[in-house]
Write a protein that holds these residues in place. Structure first.
Motif, PDB file in Angstrom:
ATOM      1  N   UNK A   1     -12.051  28.283   4.786  1.00  0.00           N
ATOM      2  CA  UNK A   1     -11.719  29.603   5.328  1.00  0.00           C
ATOM      3  C   UNK A   1     -10.735  30.267   4.378  1.00  0.00           C
TER       4      UNK A   1
ATOM      5  N   UNK B   1     -16.550  17.814  10.775  1.00  0.00           N
ATOM      6  CA  UNK B   1     -16.947  19.058  10.102  1.00  0.00           C
ATOM      7  C   UNK B   1     -17.586  20.036  11.080  1.00  0.00           C
ATOM      8  N   UNK B   2     -17.729  19.575  12.323  1.00  0.00           N
ATOM      9  CA  UNK B   2     -18.391  20.416  13.321  1.00  0.00           C
ATOM     10  C   UNK B   2     -17.916  21.844  13.306  1.00  0.00           C
ATOM     11  N   UNK B   3     -16.640  21.995  13.507  1.00  0.00           N
ATOM     12  CA  UNK B   3     -16.096  23.338  13.648  1.00  0.00           C
ATOM     13  C   UNK B   3     -15.664  23.904  12.306  1.00  0.00           C
TER      14      UNK B   3
ATOM     15  N   UNK C   1     -16.866  23.388   9.098  1.00  0.00           N
ATOM     16  CA  UNK C   1     -17.880  23.864   8.175  1.00  0.00           C
ATOM     17  C   UNK C   1     -17.547  23.452   6.755  1.00  0.00           C
ATOM     18  N   UNK C   2     -18.527  23.652   5.883  1.00  0.00           N
ATOM     19  CA  UNK C   2     -18.365  23.172   4.520  1.00  0.00           C
ATOM     20  C   UNK C   2     -17.637  24.168   3.636  1.00  0.00           C
ATOM     21  N   UNK C   3     -17.389  25.342   4.176  1.00  0.00           N
ATOM     22  CA  UNK C   3     -16.772  26.359   3.338  1.00  0.00           C
ATOM     23  C   UNK C   3     -15.328  26.552   3.772  1.00  0.00           C
TER      24      UNK C   3
END
Lengths: 444, 301
Positions: free
Chosen positions: A29, A21-23, A25-27
């Motif tokens: 795109x 999830x590093x790059x 993210x939780x949202x």
């Protein structure tokens, strides 16, 4: 021992789970699609779809959502994704980000002084490299272009939102009941205040407390009075530092202020309470039942601080009139504040967004939702909802528009000694001490 | 090695006669009253916040929170709207998740590293370890604000700005000096004889670390975990600079809820209690270690 092993295993699992999830993210795109990415007036015929422009400013929450709505038409037509990030700590962060090599593509400056600082450090791009001044004249009046101009002639940004400061708020119901008339001159305003005192009311609610920024309410008053007793050239000289604070012109403004502020009959809680009441609570006494004060001078944004459900308008709980003129020969000047969009990185898609922001069309999505006044001259009045039209009319009918002086002065004065000077003045220090002290702090 | 050899039997001072006990109780009354008074004074602001968080915006603006308690039966002032506003704000669930994703590794990584470092500095003999320790302690006094711009430049160059990795590294860096210092104080106070006998039994430094030093240091590790967790969970500054607001975390989302001009500050009252929940869970689950750990480093061998 077993426990330690368990903790260890948990950690490994946690890390393994979070690395992918590093790059990402939780949202998720979002994807932007444009049907005809070149058929628009902003991209110069280039297909820039799929690119991204990051804006950073001080709008958060509802304001941020409204701004994003205003960007939708642009995103749909060009395929450029306009990403807005907001933070209440914009002023501190923009400096850190610029210095740290991570500036946003476009910054939304709530005050031009900071923008000028960053321009001087080479972080802000001169708009004249991208568009001609004639292009700008299509959408702004000359006074607004002047206000975005650097001393060396560069255009540092495009104005996007304005708030009108020269307003006096009042409860219409009481005015109707008592038969009070809206004053159109300063003398009428004072006569009305006297009448209110005679009728057993307290006329003015004045609230100045604003944490580390305490003092700006006072500087706004002084600026409004300066514009009403002197021609704009005097105001400009004062902003530029050519006219000292310790001058007959500025002293005169303080004397007008004193007439209202230092009169314990006029001010709710007496002059002593001016410093202690938070500015956001300043209009609340007008909407209490019964009202505890009847007049409050504050910019259009004060409506955001009113208790939920308060109605603004001639038939509502609270309404406003234009802070009256003092000298008829100077006409109706208006003091404004506003946000200005400055480009900090040069890419074709950033240029396209700047061209869009410099047209009135870019504000339509926001002003239709209310609480917004556009500085653009190419915005027709009928785009505004009925309740905002009076503000827009005040701006468009103004004889002179001038920007909040404290935002234009050097930081040491505009957000420093001018503020503290106001606090000292309200605390009872004499003008002979206060004004020379402000002059002494001016970096020359 | 079993746990029992490590733990010392705890003897309660219960062998005192009943009479002296009651006398001691009476003598303790002024002290107890004093402590109680301090506790009450300390709790009042929190109580005020709690009361305010259930009052309407108008009620908060018009009267102080104590009016809410005095006129308790005036139900027009009570509301749960503040809590609704925060809990059901857009992205709040996301923000909690992202906050945990930042906070947990940012707590675990520095503590792991600090435990290794503290053990090495305390018990392994290598040249320059004193100087190394002095440098680490010296870093304690560097305010993290000073590091923001240089670190941001490095991050921008390597493209880890706005990533979780960047946040973990930043918090690890900012947390390490204190963690190392605290754990050093605790680990160096482990009796030398225990480690020597282990060494005599043929234990390697790694075995001594994992089987002896770590279990013995659990109180210190737990109490520092609480500090670090609270610090990272409540952090707004580092998050704003290195993470931005594109992906919400609890503190940045809450700051946004207050509005562009701070007009909705009344939702902060509820926000404070909602964000407090997670640290409270951590605190109470680690609390039994906490008191013991408070003395970490206070007595050095």
């Amino acid at each position: 021992m077993k426990k330690l092993l368990q903790i260890g295993v948990m950690l490994v699992i946690m890390l393994a789970f979070s690395v992918p999830m590093l790059m990402a993210g939780a949202q998720a795109e979002r994807t932007v699609e444009a049907t005809n990415p070149t058929g628009n007036p902003w991209t110069d015929g280039q297909d820039l779809s799929g690119t991204e422009v990051i804006l950073f400013g001080a709008y958060v929450d509802e304001d941020a959502a409204r701004f994003r709505t205003a960007m939708e038409p642009f995103i749909e037509q060009t395929g450029i994704d306009v990403v807005y990030e907001g933070s209440g700590d914009f002023e501190a962060l923009i400096t850190v980000r610029a210095e740290g090599g991570d500036p946003p593509d476009i910054a939304v400056f709530p005050q031009p002084g900071l923008m000028t600082d960053l321009f001087n450090q080479g972080h802000v791009i001169d708009l004249r490299d991208w568009m001609s001044e004639n292009d700008l004249r299509d959408s702004y009046d000359e006074s607004w272009i002047d206000m975005s101009r650097h001393a060396d002639g560069a255009i540092m940004g495009a104005w996007y939102r304005t708030s009108v400061k020269s307003l006096v708020w009042y409860p219409p119901a009481v005015f109707e009941e008592e038969g009070y008339e809206i004053p159109t001159t300063w003398d009428e305003l004072l006569a009305l205040s006297d009448q209110m005192v005679a009728d057993g009311y307290t006329p003015w609610s004045i609230a100045m407390e604003s944490g580390g920024a305490t003092g700006w309410v006072g500087t706004d008053w002084i600026e409004d009075i300066m514009l009403r007793i002197h021609p704009p050239e005097v105001y400009d000289a004062w902003v530029a530092g050519d006219l000292r604070f310790d001058s007959p012109e500025v002293r005169e403004a303080f004397e007008y202020l004193e007439e209202i502020w230092m009169n314990d009959d006029y001010v709710l809680g007496g002059a002593g309470s001016i410093l202690t009441v938070p500015f956001g609570d300043g209009a609340n006494p007008l909407v209490m039942s019964p009202p505890r004060a009847l007049l409050h001078r504050q910019a259009s944004f004060i409506t955001a601080f009113l208790p939920d459900g308060t109605e603004v308008g001639p038939d509502g709980d609270i309404n406003f009139f234009y802070l009256p003129q003092i000298k008829p020969e100077l006409g109706d000047p208006v003091l404004v504040a506003g946000d200005i969009m400055s480009a900090m990185r040069d890419r074709p898609e950033v240029r396209a967004v700047m061209r869009y922001l410099a047209t009135g069309e870019s504000t339509r999505g926001w002003l239709e939702q209310g609480g917004f006044v556009a500085p653009h001259a190419d915005v027709p009045l009928d785009w505004y909802p009925a309740e905002d039209r009076p503000y827009a009319e005040i701006v468009q009918n103004a004889d002179v528009v001038r920007f909040d002086a404290s935002d234009l002065m050097p930081g040491a004065v505009g957000t420093g000694s001018f503020w503290t000077g106001m606090v000292d003045f309200v605390s009872g220090d004499s003008l002979d001490d206060v004004l020379p002290a402000i002059d002494a702090s001016w970096p020359r | 090695m079993s746990d029992t050899t490590v733990k010392k039997p705890y003897v309660k001072p219960s062998a005192v006669a009943g009479e002296t006990k009651s006398r001691a109780l009476i003598a303790g009354i002024p002290a107890r009253a004093f402590i109680l008074a301090i506790v009450v004074i300390w709790t009042i602001p929190t109580l005020g916040l709690l009361v305010s968080s259930f009052r309407t915006q108008i009620a908060i603006a018009e009267t102080g929170w104590w009016h809410g308690l005095i006129n308790f039966t005036d139900f027009s002032q009570w509301t749960i709207a503040n809590y609704e506003r925060v809990l059901f704000a857009d992205d709040m669930a996301n923000a909690f998740f992202n906050s945990l994703l930042i906070t947990i590794p940012s707590t675990v990584i520095p503590i792991t590293m600090a435990a290794f470092a503290a053990y090495a500095i305390a018990w392994m003999i290598f040249p320059g370890r004193k100087i190394l320790f002095v440098i680490i302690v010296g870093l304690l006094i560097v305010p993290l604000q000073m590091a923001l711009i240089p670190v941001l430049r490095v991050y921008t160059r390597h493209g880890i700005n706005g990533t979780y990795l960047g946040m973990w590294l930043a918090h690890t860096g900012f947390g390490l000096p204190l963690a190392t210092y605290m754990l050093y104080g605790y680990i160096s106070s482990i009796p030398k004889s225990i480690l020597e006998s282990a060494h005599a039994d043929g234990a390697t430094p790694w075995m001594m670390f994992t089987r002896l030093v770590l279990p013995l240091s659990i109180p210190a590790i737990a109490s520092f975990s609480i500090f670090q967790f609270l610090w990272v969970w409540n952090d707004l500054l580092v998050a704003l600079v290195f993470f931005g607001t594109r992906r919400p975390i609890v503190t940045t989302r809450l700051a946004e809820l207050v509005g562009s001009r701070g007009q909705s500050w009344h939702v902060l009252t509820a926000g404070a209690f909602i964000t407090m929940v997670v640290p409270l869970i951590i605190f109470f689950s680690l609390q039994r270690y906490f008191v013991r750990g408070m003395m970490a480093g206070s007595v050095k061998g």
